[in-house]
Design a protein around this motif. Structure first.
Motif, PDB file in Angstrom:
ATOM      1  N   UNK A 105       0.880  -1.171   0.000  1.00 52.60           N
ATOM      2  CA  UNK A 105       0.000   0.000   0.000  1.00 52.60           C
ATOM      3  C   UNK A 105       0.908   1.209   0.000  1.00 52.60           C
ATOM      4  N   UNK A 106       0.957   1.923  -1.116  1.00 49.11           N
ATOM      5  CA  UNK A 106       1.949   2.992  -1.242  1.00 49.11           C
ATOM      6  C   UNK A 106       1.378   4.206  -1.944  1.00 49.11           C
ATOM      7  N   UNK A 107       1.958   5.349  -1.613  1.00 48.11           N
ATOM      8  CA  UNK A 107       1.666   6.595  -2.300  1.00 48.11           C
ATOM      9  C   UNK A 107       2.782   6.908  -3.269  1.00 48.11           C
ATOM     10  N   UNK A 108       2.990   8.192  -3.537  1.00 49.56           N
ATOM     11  CA  UNK A 108       4.000   8.601  -4.510  1.00 49.56           C
ATOM     12  C   UNK A 108       4.364  10.053  -4.277  1.00 49.56           C
ATOM     13  N   UNK A 109       5.560  10.444  -4.761  1.00 47.32           N
ATOM     14  CA  UNK A 109       5.918  11.859  -4.739  1.00 47.32           C
ATOM     15  C   UNK A 109       5.131  12.641  -5.790  1.00 47.32           C
ATOM     16  N   UNK A 110       4.442  11.925  -6.667  1.00 52.79           N
ATOM     17  CA  UNK A 110       3.599  12.547  -7.682  1.00 52.79           C
ATOM     18  C   UNK A 110       2.177  12.708  -7.136  1.00 52.79           C
ATOM     19  N   UNK A 111       1.543  13.819  -7.435  1.00 56.63           N
ATOM     20  CA  UNK A 111       0.194  14.078  -6.939  1.00 56.63           C
ATOM     21  C   UNK A 111      -0.796  13.042  -7.484  1.00 56.63           C
ATOM     22  N   UNK A 112      -1.737  12.619  -6.611  1.00 58.86           N
ATOM     23  CA  UNK A 112      -2.880  11.770  -6.972  1.00 58.86           C
ATOM     24  C   UNK A 112      -2.477  10.370  -7.450  1.00 58.86           C
ATOM     25  N   UNK A 113      -1.310   9.914  -7.062  1.00 58.33           N
ATOM     26  CA  UNK A 113      -0.847   8.587  -7.474  1.00 58.33           C
ATOM     27  C   UNK A 113      -0.738   7.695  -6.242  1.00 58.33           C
ATOM     28  N   UNK A 114      -1.323   6.518  -6.322  1.00 60.13           N
ATOM     29  CA  UNK A 114      -1.171   5.521  -5.267  1.00 60.13           C
ATOM     30  C   UNK A 114      -1.218   4.133  -5.892  1.00 60.13           C
ATOM     31  N   UNK A 115      -0.965   3.136  -5.050  1.00 57.92           N
ATOM     32  CA  UNK A 115      -0.849   1.763  -5.580  1.00 57.92           C
ATOM     33  C   UNK A 115      -1.140   0.782  -4.455  1.00 57.92           C
ATOM     34  N   UNK A 116      -1.966  -0.205  -4.751  1.00 56.76           N
ATOM     35  CA  UNK A 116      -2.249  -1.292  -3.818  1.00 56.76           C
ATOM     36  C   UNK A 116      -2.118  -2.610  -4.577  1.00 56.76           C
ATOM     37  N   UNK A 117      -1.376  -3.548  -3.994  1.00 59.53           N
ATOM     38  CA  UNK A 117      -1.178  -4.843  -4.641  1.00 59.53           C
ATOM     39  C   UNK A 117      -1.280  -5.964  -3.621  1.00 59.53           C
ATOM     40  N   UNK A 118      -1.762  -7.108  -4.082  1.00 60.80           N
ATOM     41  CA  UNK A 118      -1.788  -8.345  -3.303  1.00 60.80           C
ATOM     42  C   UNK A 118      -1.180  -9.434  -4.173  1.00 60.80           C
ATOM     43  N   UNK A 119      -0.275 -10.226  -3.589  1.00 60.61           N
ATOM     44  CA  UNK A 119       0.420 -11.263  -4.349  1.00 60.61           C
ATOM     45  C   UNK A 119       0.459 -12.532  -3.504  1.00 60.61           C
ATOM     46  N   UNK A 120       0.134 -13.670  -4.149  1.00 60.91           N
ATOM     47  CA  UNK A 120       0.060 -14.959  -3.464  1.00 60.91           C
ATOM     48  C   UNK A 120       0.617 -16.014  -4.407  1.00 60.91           C
ATOM     49  N   UNK A 121       1.666 -16.747  -3.966  1.00 65.74           N
ATOM     50  CA  UNK A 121       2.333 -17.692  -4.861  1.00 65.74           C
ATOM     51  C   UNK A 121       2.693 -18.978  -4.122  1.00 65.74           C
ATOM     52  N   UNK A 122       1.801 -19.978  -4.109  1.00 62.15           N
ATOM     53  CA  UNK A 122       2.137 -21.278  -3.533  1.00 62.15           C
ATOM     54  C   UNK A 122       2.776 -22.205  -4.572  1.00 62.15           C
ATOM     55  N   UNK A 123       3.565 -23.155  -4.083  1.00 62.60           N
ATOM     56  CA  UNK A 123       4.251 -24.096  -4.965  1.00 62.60           C
ATOM     57  C   UNK A 123       4.458 -25.409  -4.209  1.00 62.60           C
ATOM     58  N   UNK A 124       4.256 -26.530  -4.902  1.00 65.98           N
ATOM     59  CA  UNK A 124       4.453 -27.851  -4.316  1.00 65.98           C
ATOM     60  C   UNK A 124       5.328 -28.679  -5.255  1.00 65.98           C
ATOM     61  N   UNK A 125       6.324 -29.346  -4.675  1.00 66.25           N
ATOM     62  CA  UNK A 125       7.220 -30.202  -5.454  1.00 66.25           C
ATOM     63  C   UNK A 125       7.153 -31.623  -4.922  1.00 66.25           C
ATOM     64  N   UNK A 126       6.949 -32.582  -5.829  1.00 66.32           N
ATOM     65  CA  UNK A 126       6.882 -33.994  -5.470  1.00 66.32           C
ATOM     66  C   UNK A 126       8.110 -34.697  -6.035  1.00 66.32           C
ATOM     67  N   UNK A 127       8.957 -35.190  -5.128  1.00 69.46           N
ATOM     68  CA  UNK A 127      10.118 -35.974  -5.528  1.00 69.46           C
ATOM     69  C   UNK A 127       9.682 -37.433  -5.643  1.00 69.46           C
ATOM     70  N   UNK A 128       9.232 -37.799  -6.819  1.00 71.05           N
ATOM     71  CA  UNK A 128       8.703 -39.146  -7.032  1.00 71.05           C
ATOM     72  C   UNK A 128       9.792 -40.183  -6.801  1.00 71.05           C
ATOM     73  N   UNK A 129      10.978 -39.879  -7.260  1.00 74.72           N
ATOM     74  CA  UNK A 129      12.139 -40.736  -7.068  1.00 74.72           C
ATOM     75  C   UNK A 129      13.377 -39.844  -7.192  1.00 74.72           C
ATOM     76  N   UNK A 130      14.566 -40.371  -6.907  1.00 72.35           N
ATOM     77  CA  UNK A 130      15.763 -39.539  -7.102  1.00 72.35           C
ATOM     78  C   UNK A 130      15.937 -39.063  -8.542  1.00 72.35           C
ATOM     79  N   UNK A 131      15.278 -39.733  -9.495  1.00 72.43           N
ATOM     80  CA  UNK A 131      15.428 -39.358 -10.902  1.00 72.43           C
ATOM     81  C   UNK A 131      14.266 -38.510 -11.433  1.00 72.43           C
ATOM     82  N   UNK A 132      13.136 -38.508 -10.748  1.00 65.21           N
ATOM     83  CA  UNK A 132      11.934 -37.884 -11.301  1.00 65.21           C
ATOM     84  C   UNK A 132      11.305 -36.926 -10.291  1.00 65.21           C
ATOM     85  N   UNK A 133      11.000 -35.724 -10.750  1.00 68.05           N
ATOM     86  CA  UNK A 133      10.335 -34.719  -9.922  1.00 68.05           C
ATOM     87  C   UNK A 133       9.241 -34.032 -10.732  1.00 68.05           C
ATOM     88  N   UNK A 134       8.221 -33.563 -10.034  1.00 66.81           N
ATOM     89  CA  UNK A 134       7.158 -32.788 -10.659  1.00 66.81           C
ATOM     90  C   UNK A 134       6.795 -31.648  -9.716  1.00 66.81           C
TER      91      UNK A 134
END
Length: 829
Positions: free
Chosen positions: A331-360
């Motif tokens: 949630x941020x403003x700016x040194x410029x008049x009438x400028x602001x910014x709001x962002x939401x970011x969500x990044x989940x990740x799952x890794x399955x080591x099926x075997x020492x040779x194979x991953x997904x």
């Protein structure tokens, strides 16, 4: 054994720098140059502190009771040692816990207490573990002890992507070859900006991070927070995420970025239709087996607030299932008049080591952005208009830009044997912009301060992208030649659907005496350019590459790629473009010594979609060719690396803004840039890290062009210098983490960024003056129970210089950020 000649030379050189700075400081005091004195004084502090602490270096050590080999590994990491020993003889011994501040030799003595083993320092910071009986042999001496045992060197076992990796350097990169090749054996200029640099600079925007790379400057965008760049004089609107093409919507969230790799020059052979200046590849954080959690709170000038969370670790006890979660809120403003910014970011990740040779791995990103558009300021005469930095020439009641982005990806890999492996990556990116509207300045201001403005209202825009890429990598040997082969295929599909209401130009404003509308602007009848566009673009690419290692450390790389691309206008029911091209690439590298590589290369480029002209016809496809040669050095066991390169790059069919209608483009015939670049990064002395870049571009010109009249002899802008292509660009950033006991945990940083004069448009009708800004950082780390706390303060643009970050080529000028203070508190465990 380690060669310390380079270290001694560096230490002497380091002391010479200190003496030189003292002379310059005394001189600036005499001349009463206050600003210069402050900068030199800070540099004196930075160079004095390691000198004062070097002799009495003590390390904060916290090693639990472990087997002796593991304890030695942790000590080697903490104290930057090399330890030689026979692992078969030490595995049965268990050390006691060791915690406190110790010199390296003393700590090693404590770990070996009552074990029957002792440590002999056979070279500075190099110890050999032997039994006490060896000392009783009359023919033994310190020079022979290292030969008594197999040399198993315990050096800092740093995992490149570990959250605790504080190095400014990476040994390998994937962007140049897609085969995780050592940078010293890559016949091209590739620079890596790792996570530690981002943390030290508190780089929450992509353009801040890329200031550390030579030849990369900002290309501004109307949308606040969007990132575009100039690389080697040419615009780059796209970037890559783990090798996946992202052509537009470049509002990049930094919360899950592990590092950034910048490959200079055309990259079509591996990445398809790209911009020829270079490739920006963002490598994201991946799930780890070691549990880790951190939360960071940032607060700074202009009402800036940001929270970020990073968590990773195993889900199952056998580490077969791992996770990673990154999220942030801004949630941020700016040194410029009438400028602001709001962002939401969500990044989940799952890794399955099926075997020492194979991953997904399965991953997703959700990002919502609610921000504004900023048209900057116009030019007045041959310079930016002299107005206060905060003045906004848009309309507060008619300004919005909301983006929702969803990214879904699955990638898997399989190792057939020690020589052959396969990887496959699938992804989908769905982006919706609704709404996006603004009134923006258009063109130069008149002498009385009047400037035209146009209104744009994108009621809705949807962009859907689908991508698939598969790579087969194998190693074979033919005679004396060792081959690393790459076979690859990728497919990309994009569908755009958007509705625009455009009115040009109907809303003039005076930059010296401006007033805003009290109601939303009404577009006058008869000049409303209302339109809907629905288009698709798809391309297939197949490529092959062979990296050949020959005797005498000679490396040859060659390959080619075939692309076929089709563009369609769905509403008109017509094909707007069919393009295909074969792009070759070749490189030669010789590494006569471990610390030196010499290389040369030739590459060709098949350009990205070049936009449309005012008749809705697709512009000609961009093409490019580049010759490059250079040298690379690597010192101090790979802790400090530099690259010096010369390039000659020519591009055809460059897109520039149409001066009649800013939402469309025209293509100029050909442009060429030539220059020299230098990059260096790594650890100079224990605790002292640096990343620096410099580029010199004496030639950056439009070599072929045709004017709007189309008449014979109308050469348009031929002979002009390319806009936003400074002759000189440089940046340097240093940090020093105190090594002595009294100041342990403190780290200081300082840097400078300098940009030369730039042309503001293709017609060279106005110029942006050069500038230099200074930045500072202070950080303190301390432990609270089992957690590590970090408090940090950054000051950017220390002397509050007024400067201009860039221009889009004629319609607006973007102002640089004034003096900014940013604080951060981070907890990790």
């Amino acid at each position: 054994m380690k060669d310390y000649v380079g270290l001694n030379f560096t230490w002497s050189f380091y002391q010479n720098i200190y003496s030189y700075l003292i002379l310059q400081y005394n001189q600036c005091l005499k001349d009463r140059l206050q600003s210069l004195c402050i900068v030199i004084f800070f540099l004196l502090c930075m160079t004095a502190t390691p000198i004062l602490s070097y002799a009495a270096e003590q390390i904060d050590i916290d090693i639990p009771a472990l087997s002796l080999p593991l304890a030695l590994a942790k000590l080697a990491e903490s104290a930057r040692l090399k330890i030689s020993y026979d692992p078969a003889l030490l595995t049965t011994y268990q050390t006691n816990a060791l915690k406190g501040n110790y010199e390296a030799g003393t700590a090693l003595k404590h770990l070996l207490a009552n074990s029957g083993w002792i440590a002999i320092e056979t070279a500075p910071r190099h110890f050999t573990i032997v039994t006490k009986n060896h000392l009783n042999k009359p023919d033994d001496n310190t020079g022979q002890l290292a030969e008594l045992l197999p040399e198993v060197q315990v050096t800092a076992p740093i995992v490149a992507d570990s959250p605790y990796n504080t190095r400014y350097i990476r040994t390998n990169a994937i962007s140049a070859t897609r085969t995780d090749t050592p940078i010293m054996e890559t016949a091209s200029s590739i620079q890596v900006v790792p996570k530690q640099v981002l943390q030290d600079q508190q780089a929450f925007r992509l353009n801040t991070a890329l200031q550390n790379v030579s030849g990369v400057t900002t290309f501004p965008n109307f949308v606040v927070g969007a990132d575009s760049f100039m690389i080697r004089g040419f615009q780059t609107t796209s970037y890559y995420r783990n090798g996946v093409f992202i052509p537009t919507n470049n509002i990049v969230e930094m919360a899950n970025i592990e590092r950034m790799e910048v490959l200079k020059g055309p990259g079509s052979i591996l990445f398809g239709r790209t911009d020829p200046g270079g490739i920006i590849n963002i490598v994201t954080k991946q799930p780890l087996e070691i549990p880790y959690f951190s939360v960071q709170q940032q607060a700074g000038s202009f009402d800036f607030y940001r929270t970020a969370v990073d968590a990773t670790g195993p889900v199952t006890k056998d580490n077969s299932l791992l996770y990673r979660l990154n999220l942030s809120y801004e949630n941020s403003g700016s040194f410029r008049d009438f400028i602001d910014r709001k962002t939401v970011f969500f990044a989940p990740m799952v890794k399955w080591n099926i075997s020492p040779q194979t991953q997904i791995t399965a991953e997703m990103e959700y990002q919502t952005i609610n921000t504004k558009q900023d048209g900057g300021i116009p030019s007045l005469g041959d310079r930016p208009a002299p107005v206060p930095r905060n003045i906004n020439l848009g309309e507060p009641l008619f300004n919005s830009h909301k983006v929702d982005r969803n990214f879904f990806g699955v990638n898997w890999s399989h190792q057939f044997n020690a020589d052959w492996s396969i990887t496959h990556r699938l992804s989908t990116e769905l982006t919706t912009i609704e709404p996006s509207r603004a009134v923006l300045p258009f063109g130069a201001a008149a002498l009385d301060g009047t400037v035209d403005r146009y209104a744009v209202d994108t009621r809705k825009a949807n962009t859907d992208r689908y991508q698939s890429s598969i790579n087969l990598i194998g190693k074979i040997t033919t005679g004396v030649a060792q081959h690393t082969l790459l076979f690859g295929y990728d497919y990309f599909y994009q569908r755009d659907d958007y509705v625009n209401d455009i009115c040009c130009p109907s809303f003039p404003i005076n930059i010296f005496n401006h007033s805003y509308m009290t109601t939303q602007p009404a577009i006058p009848p008869g000049i409303d350019f209302s339109s809907r566009y629905v288009s698709t673009e798809s391309w297939h690419g197949a490529y092959f590459q062979d990296q050949i290692k020959l005797p005498f450390n000679l490396h040859i790389m060659g390959g080619f790629r075939y692309d076929s691309a089709v563009s369609r206008d769905i509403l008109l029911g017509m094909t707007t473009g069919v393009d295909d091209r074969l792009s070759p690439r070749a490189g030669l590298l010789w590494r006569p010594m471990p610390w030196l590589s010499l290389y040369s290369s030739y590459t060709e480029n098949f350009g990205v979609s070049n936009g449309f002209n005012s008749n809705r016809q697709r512009l000609p496809v961009q093409t490019a060719q580049q010759w490059e040669a250079g040298l690379k050095t690597e010192f101090f066991d790979g802790r400090l690396r530099s690259t010096l390169s010369y390039y000659d790059l020519t591009k055809q069919n460059i897109s520039v803004p149409d001066p009649v209608n800013p939402l469309f483009s025209k293509a100029i015939g050909e442009a060429e840039t030539r220059g020299i670049e230098f990059d260096v990064a790594g650890e100079i002395l224990p605790g002292w890290n640096m990343i620096a870049a410099y580029s010199y571009m004496p030639f950056a010109k439009i070599t072929k062009d045709t004017g709007y009249s189309g008449l014979p002899g109308d050469l348009g802008n031929q002979g002009n210098r390319l806009f936003l292509a400074p002759r000189h660009y440089g940046s340097v950033w240093n940090t020093y983490a105190f090594q002595n006991k009294e100041w342990h945990g403190f780290k200081l940083g300082a840097g400078l960024i300098g940009v030369g004069n730039r042309q503001g448009d293709a017609g060279n009708s106005f110029q942006l003056p050069g500038y230099v800004t200074a930045n500072l950082m202070a950080n303190y780390q301390f432990k609270v129970s089992a957690s590590r706390m970090s408090a940090q303060l950054n000051v950017n643009n220390l002397f509050d210089r007024t400067y201009f970050a860039g221009t889009n080529g004629g319609n607006f000028i973007s102002l640089g950020t004034p003096l900014t203070v940013m604080g951060s508190l981070r907890i990790e465990y």
